[in-house]
Motif scaffolding. Structure first.
Motif, short mmCIF file in Angstrom:
data_model
loop_
_atom_site.label_atom_id
_atom_site.label_comp_id
_atom_site.label_asym_id
_atom_site.label_seq_id
_atom_site.Cartn_x
_atom_site.Cartn_y
_atom_site.Cartn_z
N TRP A 106 0.83 -1.20 0.00
CA TRP A 106 0.00 0.00 0.00
C TRP A 106 0.87 1.25 0.00
N GLY A 110 -0.39 2.28 -3.37
CA GLY A 110 -1.70 2.58 -2.80
C GLY A 110 -2.64 3.31 -3.74
N SER A 178 -4.82 4.62 3.70
CA SER A 178 -3.88 5.09 2.68
C SER A 178 -4.20 6.51 2.21
N LEU A 185 -1.25 3.74 7.91
CA LEU A 185 -1.12 2.40 7.36
C LEU A 185 -0.56 1.43 8.40
#
Length: 204
Positions: A106, A110, A178, A185
């Motif tokens: 991510w 992301g 995100s 995160l």
């Protein structure tokens, strides 16, 4: 000899095409960060990749096709980085490793993953890619849960149903985190890891 030269020429063309396609997809990913999907145009992508609009249309027929290919590349990378999750015999290690990889992915991709989620209901090709990826992760999570002693099956308290709920919970949690920061995160990872451990009966 002529046949040899022809084959070499084809290989050179393929390599050049691969480089151009990678440049197009890299540019698309950068533009998602700077402009977003709606504001980004085919002209922007072509310019960023150092080619003409006409050359870009040789590879992709539209902005949507470019983004679909970018999502395909990202989910392939996603699965390649994460497929070993279910290959350890120790569920706690598997869960910790899976969440760490999820944070890394991510952080790296992301924007592409959020775009895939946003478009998955309106662009069938992206929806199919994303749902297939989810199915792969559900299978991996199921394997970890079963390794931890959760009964196999699709009933609400059995492994595959629990894995499906965990997969979509992780997606939603990271999707929202995100949009804020890398710190969020990490918090999302800790939360999801705790819920997964609890579901597997491993918090004691």
């Amino acid at each position: 000899m002529p046949g040899h030269h022809s084959a070499r020429g084809r290989r050179t063309t393929e390599r050049k095409g691969d480089v151009r396609e990678r440049a197009i997809l890299d540019t698309c990913e950068a533009l998602l960060a700077h402009k977003g999907y709606d504001a980004m145009t085919v002209g922007d992508v072509a310019q960023g990749a150092g080619i003409t609009r006409g050359a870009l249309y040789f590879y992709f027929g539209s902005k949507q096709e470019v983004v679909t290919a970018l999502v395909a590349r990202t989910v392939a990378h996603l699965w390649e980085r994460s497929r070993v999750t279910a290959q350890t015999d120790e569920p706690r290690q598997a869960i910790a490793a899976a969440m760490q990889r999820t944070v890394e992915l991510w952080n790296e991709h992301g924007l592409v993953m959020r775009t895939a989620i946003d478009l998955s209901l309106t662009v069938p090709e992206i929806g199919e890619l994303w749902n297939h990826t989810a199915d792969l992760f559900i299978a991996a999570i199921t394997a970890v849960l079963e390794c931890a002693g959760i009964q196999a099956g699709a009933a609400p308290d059995q492994a595959s149903a629990m894995a499906r709920a965990l997969c979509w919970m992780i997606e939603r949690t990271f999707y929202h985190a995100s949009q804020e920061s890398r710190e969020k995160l990490q918090e999302a990872s800790a939360t999801c890891e705790h819920i997964w451990l609890t579901s597997a009966g491993l918090t004691a």
